[in-house]
Design an enzyme around this catalytic site. Structure first.
Site, short mmCIF file in Angstrom:
data_model
loop_
_atom_site.label_atom_id
_atom_site.label_comp_id
_atom_site.label_asym_id
_atom_site.label_seq_id
_atom_site.Cartn_x
_atom_site.Cartn_y
_atom_site.Cartn_z
N LYS A 1 -8.26 3.03 2.14
CA LYS A 1 -7.51 4.27 1.98
C LYS A 1 -7.79 5.02 0.69
O LYS A 1 -8.08 6.22 0.72
CB LYS A 1 -6.01 3.99 2.13
CG LYS A 1 -5.75 3.60 3.54
CD LYS A 1 -4.36 3.26 3.86
CE LYS A 1 -4.38 2.59 5.22
NZ LYS A 1 -5.28 1.40 5.30
N ASN B 1 -19.30 26.23 -22.34
CA ASN B 1 -19.92 25.15 -21.58
C ASN B 1 -19.58 25.22 -20.10
O ASN B 1 -18.45 25.50 -19.74
CB ASN B 1 -19.45 23.79 -22.14
CG ASN B 1 -19.91 23.61 -23.58
OD1 ASN B 1 -21.00 24.04 -23.95
ND2 ASN B 1 -19.06 23.00 -24.39
N THR C 1 -41.55 24.78 -8.68
CA THR C 1 -41.81 23.44 -8.18
C THR C 1 -42.09 22.62 -9.43
O THR C 1 -42.67 23.14 -10.39
CB THR C 1 -43.01 23.37 -7.22
OG1 THR C 1 -44.17 23.79 -7.92
CG2 THR C 1 -42.82 24.27 -6.01
N HIS C 2 -41.65 21.38 -9.45
CA HIS C 2 -41.77 20.54 -10.66
C HIS C 2 -41.10 21.19 -11.86
O HIS C 2 -41.51 20.95 -13.01
CB HIS C 2 -43.23 20.22 -10.99
CG HIS C 2 -44.04 19.82 -9.80
ND1 HIS C 2 -44.14 18.52 -9.37
CD2 HIS C 2 -44.76 20.56 -8.91
CE1 HIS C 2 -44.90 18.46 -8.28
NE2 HIS C 2 -45.28 19.70 -7.98
N TYR D 1 -8.91 -7.35 12.87
CA TYR D 1 -8.34 -6.75 11.67
C TYR D 1 -8.25 -7.77 10.54
O TYR D 1 -7.89 -8.92 10.75
CB TYR D 1 -6.94 -6.20 11.96
CG TYR D 1 -6.29 -5.65 10.70
CD1 TYR D 1 -6.50 -4.33 10.30
CD2 TYR D 1 -5.50 -6.46 9.88
CE1 TYR D 1 -5.95 -3.84 9.13
CE2 TYR D 1 -4.94 -5.98 8.71
CZ TYR D 1 -5.17 -4.67 8.34
OH TYR D 1 -4.63 -4.19 7.18
N GLN E 1 -7.05 -2.47 4.30
CA GLN E 1 -6.10 -1.64 3.56
C GLN E 1 -6.80 -0.93 2.40
O GLN E 1 -6.36 0.12 1.94
CB GLN E 1 -4.96 -2.53 3.03
CG GLN E 1 -3.87 -1.77 2.34
CD GLN E 1 -2.62 -2.63 2.21
OE1 GLN E 1 -1.93 -2.88 3.18
NE2 GLN E 1 -2.34 -3.09 1.01
N LYS F 1 -20.04 28.25 -28.45
CA LYS F 1 -20.33 27.59 -27.18
C LYS F 1 -19.44 28.05 -26.03
O LYS F 1 -18.27 28.33 -26.20
CB LYS F 1 -20.14 26.08 -27.34
CG LYS F 1 -21.12 25.45 -28.27
CD LYS F 1 -22.39 25.09 -27.59
CE LYS F 1 -22.24 23.74 -26.93
NZ LYS F 1 -23.51 23.34 -26.33
N SER G 1 0.83 -1.22 0.00
CA SER G 1 0.00 0.00 0.00
C SER G 1 0.86 1.27 0.00
O SER G 1 0.34 2.37 -0.04
CB SER G 1 -0.92 0.01 1.22
OG SER G 1 -0.17 -0.18 2.41
N SER H 1 -16.12 24.82 -27.33
CA SER H 1 -16.30 23.57 -28.07
C SER H 1 -15.31 23.56 -29.22
O SER H 1 -14.99 24.61 -29.79
CB SER H 1 -17.73 23.50 -28.59
OG SER H 1 -17.77 22.68 -29.74
N ASN I 1 -1.80 -2.96 13.27
CA ASN I 1 -3.26 -2.88 13.26
C ASN I 1 -3.78 -1.68 14.04
O ASN I 1 -4.64 -0.93 13.56
CB ASN I 1 -3.86 -4.17 13.81
CG ASN I 1 -3.48 -5.38 12.97
OD1 ASN I 1 -2.92 -5.22 11.89
ND2 ASN I 1 -3.76 -6.57 13.46
N GLU J 1 -20.71 20.92 -14.25
CA GLU J 1 -21.01 19.58 -14.78
C GLU J 1 -20.10 18.53 -14.16
O GLU J 1 -20.53 17.44 -13.78
CB GLU J 1 -20.86 19.57 -16.31
CG GLU J 1 -22.00 20.25 -17.02
CD GLU J 1 -21.78 20.34 -18.52
OE1 GLU J 1 -22.77 20.31 -19.24
OE2 GLU J 1 -20.63 20.46 -18.98
#
Ligand code: ARG
Length: 491
Positions: A339, A299, A163-164, A331, A336, A297, A31, A291, A118, A304
């Protein structure tokens, strides 16, 4: 017999092993390539352990002095990039211990008395995460302040509340931003709660059963700042649980996921708002890309990506939960695998919070003494969108209720008015008084006050409502909470 023959280990582990690991297995089990970032926590925990061993008379003063000196040298090597991390030595713990022994001899070999990797790794991860959570608390604080600044400039800028995803009622843009301040304040609270449960000491549990050395675990906890609000040491009370518990990692990943979900919801709104169909806001060019084929464009890559990275962080939470679900006590090497998801969660959340603070609030320009390059708002487009959607229809219904109509009848009457106005392509406020009176004779000329966006906004002067005065009061409350306003500066 030469006693040194036991020191000359031909195998990395011990004389018990008769064949070496293949390179593939070494790479698979090691590791160190990723857990080396725990080095500082590992060193801090080792020094606290050594100090206690010395205080308890388990190692000599001279050993402790040698260990301290050796750790100082190793720290300098790591910081200058000269430390040689060896895959053969598997992880950060063995790498540092081996180098210590190389530098200071037998004292280095005594460091591991009364401990195991451990309880060592469990302590290191907790210490490391505690520091990271403190950093993130600060970043959440900054993000809330950035939102408050923009909110304060826009308490009476009116946008359609949805709303919606349909136009519902006018709301103040400042009010809308404050909804996110609420979310991020809960995130900060959650992190501090996770911090307090993370801040418990596993060291002393050794491999799984505790140790026969007369350790003073409380002393180590106090040295490491693993204490409660009253300064009392917080020590894991069951050795099996101490070495195998990763609840704190899962709780953190959960708090981080929820925070990313909030960021993601905000991202979705920023993306919508800056699209041509809304045209509500502008974010600085440094957060957008062009783009390669469509020259027009711009973006919203940053929001995003943040929305996308939310999936990654939530994925880490699922990974950690799944990692733990089948593990018997105590353990297991499975752990391991905690991480990389944890590290990536921390890195992703920290970067995201920093970028959003900058994108929303802008950067301080010392030349002008102002923050520049934050979110900018197109108030005209916002108001137009609110009008297009009959956002004040509820206000007309409320007006009729005040004239004595039952709410359900008022609701129906206004539905007729909206239908007629839609056919004429007019807002309710653009209908003549005579036209409005056609729907209900009780309507008088004061109706236009309630049909205006501003009138609608101001009418919602209730605690937590969108009236600009309420929004301003909330901003002040948040500032007090964040320690930016002193109590006497504000109401
Ligand atoms: N690198 C290990 C980990 O991350 C350290 C603990 C190893 N303990 C063991 N008994 N193999 O979990």
């Amino acid at each position: 017999m030469n006693h040194n023959q036991f020191d000359q280990k031909s195998h990395a582990w011990s004389a018990l092993f008769s064949e070496p690991m293949s390179d593939l297995v070494k790479r698979y089990t090691a590791s160190v390539l990723f857990d080396q970032r725990l080095w500082q926590a590992d060193m801090t925990a080792s020094l606290a352990h050594a100090d206690m061993l010395c205080h308890q008379g388990i190692i000599k003063e001279q050993d402790y002095a040698d260990i301290e000196r050796g750790m100082g040298l190793i720290q300098a090597e790591i910081k200058s990039g000269q430390f040689e991390w060896k895959l053969d030595l598997e992880d950060v713990h063995l790498n540092i211990e081996a180098r210590l022994t190389q530098l200071v001899g037998d004292a280095g070999k005594r460091l591991h008395t009364g401990r195991s990797r451990n309880d060592q790794v469990a302590t290191d991860v907790r210490l490391w995460l505690r520091a990271e959570m403190d950093l993130m608390g600060g970043l959440l604080h900054d993000l809330q302040l950035a939102l408050l600044e923009v909110a304060e400039r826009h308490t009476d800028v009116i946008m359609p509340g949805l709303t919606h995803l349909q136009v519902a009622q006018p709301v103040s843009f400042g009010h809308h931003l404050l909804a996110y301040v609420e979310m991020f304040s809960r995130d900060a609270q959650r992190l501090s709660e996770v911090r307090s449960r993370t801040n418990h000491l596993p060291l002393g549990a050794a491999a799984l059963a505790g140790t026969s050395y007369p350790l003073d675990r409380a002393r180590v906890a106090i040295t490491l700042g693993m204490v409660d609000e009253q300064g009392r040491p917080q020590v894991c009370q069951n050795s099996l649980d101490a070495v195998s518990d990763r609840d704190f990692a899962i709780e953190f990943a959960s708090a981080a996921s929820l925070c990313m979900v909030h960021i993601s919801r905000m991202s979705e709104e920023l993306i919508l708002w800056m699209s041509q169909n809304f045209g509500f806001i502008h974010i600085a060019d440094r957060f957008t890309t062009g783009s390669s084929i469509m020259p027009q464009k711009k973006n919203p890559d940053v929001p995003e990506l943040a929305r996308g990275k939310t999936g990654r962080v939530v994925g880490h939470l699922m990974g950690l939960l799944t990692l733990m679900k089948g593990q018997p006590l105590a353990y297991n090497k499975d752990n391991q695998e905690d991480k990389e998801p944890l590290f990536d969660t921390v890195d992703t959340l920290k970067d995201t919070l920093r970028i959003f603070t900058d994108m929303i609030g802008g950067q301080f320009n010392p030349a002008t003494g102002q923050k520049e390059g934050g979110l900018t708002v197109n108030a005209i487009n916002m108001a137009q969108a609110a009008r297009r959607g009959y956002a004040t229809a509820t206000d007309l219904a409320d007006y009729l209720v005040k004239k004595g109509l039952p709410f359900r009848d008022a609701h129906e009457t206004v539905a007729h008015a909206v239908k007629a106005a839609t056919a004429l392509q007019l807002d309710l406020s653009e209908l003549s008084l005579a036209q409005l009176q056609g729907f209900n004779a009780a309507i008088e000329s004061d109706v236009y006050d309630c049909l205006s966006l501003r009138g609608s906004l101001e009418a919602r002067h209730v605690l937590g409502g969108t009236a600009p005065q309420q929004v301003q009061a909330q901003i002040e409350r948040h500032r007090r909470r964040l320690g930016v306003l002193s109590g006497c500066d504000s109401k």
